[in-house]
Design a protein around this motif. Structure first.
Motif, PDB file in Angstrom:
ATOM      1  N   ILE A   1      15.843 -16.806   1.790  1.00  0.00           N
ATOM      2  CA  ILE A   1      14.706 -16.556   0.910  1.00  0.00           C
ATOM      3  C   ILE A   1      14.495 -17.738  -0.032  1.00  0.00           C
ATOM      4  CG2 ILE A   1      13.901 -15.042  -0.968  1.00  0.00           C
ATOM      5  CD1 ILE A   1      13.859 -13.632   1.696  1.00  0.00           C
ATOM      6  N   GLY A   2      13.220 -18.076  -0.251  1.00  0.00           N
ATOM      7  CA  GLY A   2      12.893 -19.083  -1.264  1.00  0.00           C
ATOM      8  C   GLY A   2      13.005 -20.503  -0.767  1.00  0.00           C
TER       9      GLY A   2
ATOM     10  N   GLY B   1       5.920 -10.567   0.462  1.00  0.00           N
ATOM     11  CA  GLY B   1       7.301 -10.874   0.085  1.00  0.00           C
ATOM     12  C   GLY B   1       7.425 -12.318  -0.382  1.00  0.00           C
ATOM     13  N   PRO B   2       8.658 -12.728  -0.699  1.00  0.00           N
ATOM     14  CA  PRO B   2       8.890 -14.097  -1.150  1.00  0.00           C
ATOM     15  C   PRO B   2       8.823 -15.094   0.002  1.00  0.00           C
ATOM     16  CG  PRO B   2      10.956 -12.894  -1.043  1.00  0.00           C
ATOM     17  CD  PRO B   2       9.879 -11.906  -0.711  1.00  0.00           C
ATOM     18  N   SER B   3       8.827 -16.354  -0.332  1.00  0.00           N
ATOM     19  CA  SER B   3       8.882 -17.435   0.653  1.00  0.00           C
ATOM     20  C   SER B   3      10.192 -17.326   1.449  1.00  0.00           C
ATOM     21  CB  SER B   3       8.809 -18.760  -0.115  1.00  0.00           C
ATOM     22  OG  SER B   3       9.422 -19.806   0.587  1.00  0.00           O
ATOM     23  N   ARG B   4      10.130 -17.587   2.727  1.00  0.00           N
ATOM     24  CA  ARG B   4      11.334 -17.416   3.553  1.00  0.00           C
ATOM     25  C   ARG B   4      11.356 -18.404   4.717  1.00  0.00           C
ATOM     26  NH1 ARG B   4      11.482 -11.703   4.755  1.00  0.00           N
ATOM     27  NH2 ARG B   4      10.449 -11.620   2.746  1.00  0.00           N
TER      28      ARG B   4
ATOM     29  N   PRO C   1       7.983 -19.128  -4.012  1.00  0.00           N
ATOM     30  CA  PRO C   1       8.868 -18.336  -4.870  1.00  0.00           C
ATOM     31  C   PRO C   1      10.010 -17.669  -4.097  1.00  0.00           C
ATOM     32  CG  PRO C   1       6.565 -17.739  -5.199  1.00  0.00           C
ATOM     33  CD  PRO C   1       6.598 -18.636  -4.024  1.00  0.00           C
TER      34      PRO C   1
END
Lengths: 722, 201
Positions: free
Chosen positions: B181-182, B168-171, B186
């Motif tokens: 998120i992000g 998944g995306p950066s969190r 990303p």
């Protein structure tokens, strides 16, 4: 940390901190659900935990060899390994490296080992520019706080407080909007990665097979720290070493699930050897191998590896789940633990990696409820290790004079002890109402504010034995009853019920007169010497009783006999033999009776009647592993309708002396228990532990006087006609 | 481009790899906010990429050589008003300000919804970490069921270098435990799984 902390005051400040309390409360509610969900696609959690434990045990057994192999493999792949024996050695190496390479800017991703030695502070004093890049770590670094949780370091702050710190740091007004603040942090920290001369990361594991270090993160900062700067420093404690690449599997299957309820974190990176980086030369980006320095950090870890018990800390994967289920941590948060590691595992790490002095001040905050041991991926006996360290410190420094005097002169002398209790029953008269003391004069009043204290019974159980003993013709078994202090002096009726039930099963019951306290209070304080004296008196008394079974209606006494007595005499062959012989006969009352009832068809479910719920005592459920049997007895008791309550196995907050010494912590824990009892709609709360009975009875008296408390023994005795 | 292995395929445990694990992989990747597209051909993958770039109005795109040539990115992005960087030093200069990064990953893991990246090359890491939208391309048959199977594979090829799982995306949840998120990486992770093989072994 100064040795004259006012821990009580610190605790009270935390208890008054509404933000902290609210945040920890919500977290304590949400965490077990999130964790359970994350394990939904794991078939056998227990065997997975075993594989973490076994792999780590095998590693610590061969630690030197594995560390050598790790060093050799890193070196072979172009890295340099430095073994730092302590914080000073690490700091010196790192500072020299910075000087030699002309490092001015350092970007850091999370590393508890560097917090352990306050590395940032040191580097900043030396004039270096150091930035934490993990959001939580960055927040606490600009706030000037210590982490209050290993995984969520800023859990003690809310968005308004964070916005205030952001505004100060960034010199502009920052609205307390979380998504917006996260974006601001991204922008503010981006240049730190791009401009850093050196990146410092921690490591979640280090693989001896190929010298790789593993990083488990969510934000992506560790990837950037490990990618952009031309010099990479990895700081890794010896406990993070694992033998092979595949040994990362059990860690990666448990760590994210336990830490944050994730199946996997957003990023997991494994870096072996010097990876390529780009450096600017004459205005051009040129690829070259990174300069890689791996610092293997000791700081007390190697000494712990050589101790038979303490080497268990090598089973820790730093998920911090032990904090998340700890009744005390979830009340007060991490700062009161003094150093940087919080909770039960924190107390142990503080003792080993920081100082015994700090440990001594906070070790009593472990109430020994063992909820942490049920979920720890490495199956570390955290409360056991805390008791062990406590005993070690008592061995070295002794107990405070007054306490030692009481233990030696009162607890170790049955007659003096029992006479004092008898005197107390007279002395308490002016304050007593029924079975409880509702009010206490002056400064004792705090003890009885939200909880009535139990009254010492008019007539102890030992003086009632004669009256309740029946002559049994051709008894099927001879049972010797160990009552323990609580039943003897506070709840003698429970002892009467035990007699009634066992005699009804055609068993002869005897009460060895010379029995005394089991020794748990003394053991809990770490005084093994006095505990041995007390244990010997009990052993002699029960040898003379020549019984088939030794019966306990108190799980703490049962466990002390069954496990601790064996442990106490393990270096004394004669007494060891004598103990071994007796402990085989130890029986816990509810599990024993459920077994007997099952044999004669008395264990059939009934319906209707008074609603009854059951509280699992910590020692009963997690010490003796008894939890279905008392429920079977309640379900089969005519006139009762069994219902479960929420958090039935969560500690009631008594925990021996804790409940009295730390009333301010004990009361909120008790209140949750009382609320859950009320919410279950039960009219009766059944327990199988007299210590829990004392605590819960006191809370009910003040907060829910309509609910009755009964020992399971009383409920089944009611079914027997005289 | 440097790689830990140029032939990951031969390292998969033969019994534990295949499209049969794709559905679970896609479900778990979506559970952690990744977008998953499964397509039959390279041509279909190209149109997915074009669509994403259109919809975010990207001006700058960085991509690894490994993904550029089989998907003919310069050709398909030519008519769009954007800059595409594929050379190492350009990637270093522009990744931080690019809108989209495109790269290949080696395989998916059904148990966790992760993709496994061969991150040895610096351009690979810059592209999958710095831009806010990360598009990763994989073969839909390269999915293993478990972390254990993933490490079966990795342990055969991982002598030295850099290997990552991306899930998944950066969190972060560092403020009030609110999932956001992000952070540094990303904010969008798009996984394009292609049935046909696009890379030469």
């Amino acid at each position: 940390m100064s040795s004259n902390r006012n821990l009580k005051q610190e605790i009270n400040e935390k208890l008054m901190d509404e933000t902290l309390r609210g945040s920890l409360n919500r977290f304590a509610e949400a965490y077990p659900i999130a964790r359970a969900k994350a394990y939904e696609n794991v078939d056998d959690i227990d065997s997975l935990r075993n594989s973490v434990r076994d792999m780590k045990i095998a590693t610590v057994e061969n630690l030197e060899k594995i560390a050598d192999q790790f060093e050799e493999q890193v070196t072979k792949r172009g890295g340099k390994v430095f073994r730092a024996k302590d914080g000073d050695a690490l700091k010196e190496y790192l500072f020299n490296l910075c000087k030699e390479k002309g490092v001015k800017r350092i970007a850091k991703s999370k590393s508890m080992a560097t917090e352990e030695i306050h590395l940032n502070h040191f580097l900043e004093e030396k004039g270096l520019h150091v930035k934490e890049t993990d959001l939580g770590e960055w927040i606490i670094s600009i706030a000037g706080h210590k982490p209050s949780h290993m995984v969520m370091p800023a859990i003690h702050l809310d968005r308004n407080q964070v916005a205030k710190y952001f505004s100060q740091e960034l010199n502009k007004d920052i609205e307390p909007d979380i998504a917006y603040m996260v974006q601001e942090a991204r922008i503010a920290l981006r240049d730190e990665f791009l401009q850093a001369d050196m990146g410092i990361t921690g490591a979640n594991f280090g693989i001896a097979e190929n010298g790789a270090t593993g990083l488990v993160t969510n934000e992506g900062n560790a990837r950037l720290v490990a990618t952009l700067p031309p010099i990479q420093v990895v700081i890794i404690g010896y406990e993070k070493l694992i033998p092979t690449i595949k040994d990362a599997v059990p860690i990666l299957r448990t760590l994210p699930r336990n830490a944050t309820g994730q199946l996997m974190t957003s990023y997991m990176s494994m870096i072996s050897g010097a990876a390529p980086a780009l450096v600017k030369k004459d205005g051009q980006w040129v690829e070259q191998e990174k300069e890689l320095h791996v610092i293997l950090f000791d700081n007390g870890r190697l000494k712990a590896a050589k101790d038979d018990k303490l080497k268990q800390i090598y089973q820790c994967v730093r998920c911090a789940s032990c904090l998340n289920v700890c009744p005390v941590y979830t009340l007060v948060g991490g700062h009161v633990y003094g150093h940087i590691y919080a909770g039960g595992i924190g107390a142990i790490l503080t003792a080993l990696l920081n100082s015994m002095d700090d440990f001594k001040q906070i070790n009593e905050m472990c109430i020994g409820c063992r909820r942490c041991t049920e979920i720890c991926p490495g199956k570390i006996d955290i409360p056991g290790l805390i008791e062990y360290l406590r005993a070690k410190s008592v061995e070295q420094d002794g107990l405070p004079f007054g306490v030692k005097a009481v233990f030696e002169n009162v607890l170790a002398n049955r007659k003096v002890f029992h006479n004092l209790l008898r005197l107390a029953s007279i002395g308490q008269k002016p304050f007593t109402t029924g079975r409880v003391i509702r009010h206490l004069p002056l400064f004792f009043a705090g003890l009885a504010a939200d909880r009535s204290l139990p009254a010492v019974a008019d007539k102890p159980f030992r003086d009632r034995v004669k009256k309740v003993t029946k002559k049994i013709d051709k008894p099927v078994k001879r049972v010797a009853f160990f009552s323990g202090c609580n039943i003897d002096f506070i709840f003698p009726e429970t002892g009467e019920s035990v007699y009634k039930v066992l005699q009804d099963l055609n068993m002869e019951v005897v009460f060895p007169e010379d029995q005394s306290c089991c020794g748990k209070p003394v053991l809990g304080m770490g005084d093994h010497e006095t505990a041995r004296k007390i244990a010997k008196q009990n052993i002699i008394a029960f040898e003379e009783a020549k019984a088939d079974y030794i019966m306990f209606a108190c799980p703490t006494c049962a466990e002390t006999w069954h496990l601790t007595y064996v442990e106490l005499f393990k270096d004394d062959p004669e007494w060891s033999k004598r103990v071994e012989k007796l402990v085989h006969n130890v029986r816990e009352f509810t599990s024993f009776v459920a077994g007997e009832y099952d044999k004669i068809g008395r264990l059939n479910k009934t319906t209707g009647g008074q609603k009854v719920t059951y509280h699992d005592s910590c020692h009963m459920k997690r010490g003796l592993n008894v939890h279905t049997e008392p429920r079977q007895l309640l379900e089969s008791a005519p006139g009762y309708d069994f219902v479960e309550m929420k958090d039935c196995d969560k500690c009631c907050g008594m925990a021996g002396a804790f409940g009295v010494k730390y009333t301010e912590l004990s009361m909120p824990i008790l209140k949750k228990k009382i609320d859950n009892i009320k919410d279950s709609g039960a009219e009766v709360i059944a327990v199988a532990c007299p210590a829990c009975m004392m605590q819960i009875q006191g809370g009910l008296d003040k907060q829910a006087p309509n609910v009755k408390i009964k020992h399971v023994a009383e409920i089944i005795a009611e079914q027997i006609k005289d | 481009m440097k790689k830990v292995s140029n032939n990951w395929k031969q390292a998969f445990p033969p019994e534990s790899v295949g499209t049969e694990f794709f559905e679970e992989f896609a479900m778990r990747a979506q559970n952690v906010a990744a977008k998953v597209f499964r397509v039959k051909t390279a041509a279909e993958a190209q149109s997915v990429i074009v669509e994403i770039i259109k919809s975010c109005d990207a001006k700058k795109v960085v991509a690894t050589p490994e993904v550029v040539s089989p998907l003919e990115l310069p050709t398909i992005l030519k008519s769009m008003n954007l800059n595409l960087y594929t050379e190492q030093s350009d990637i270093r200069t522009h990744a931080d300000t690019s809108d989209v990064g495109i790269a290949c990953v080696e395989f998916g893991i059904a148990e966790t919804g992760s993709v496994c990246e061969d991150s040895l090359a610096i351009e690979q890491r810059l592209i999958t970490t710095l831009p806010p939208i990360s598009i990763v391309v994989m073969n839909s048959a390269n999915v293993v069921p478990t972390i254990a199977a993933a490490f079966e594979t990795i342990s055969k090829v991982f002598d030295h270098g850099y290997i990552s799982f991306i899930t998944g995306p950066s969190r972060t949840s560092d403020i009030e435990r609110v999932l956001t998120i992000g952070v540094h990486g990303p904010s969008q992770l798009v996984i394009i799984a292609i049935d046909e093989e696009i890379r030469e072994v």
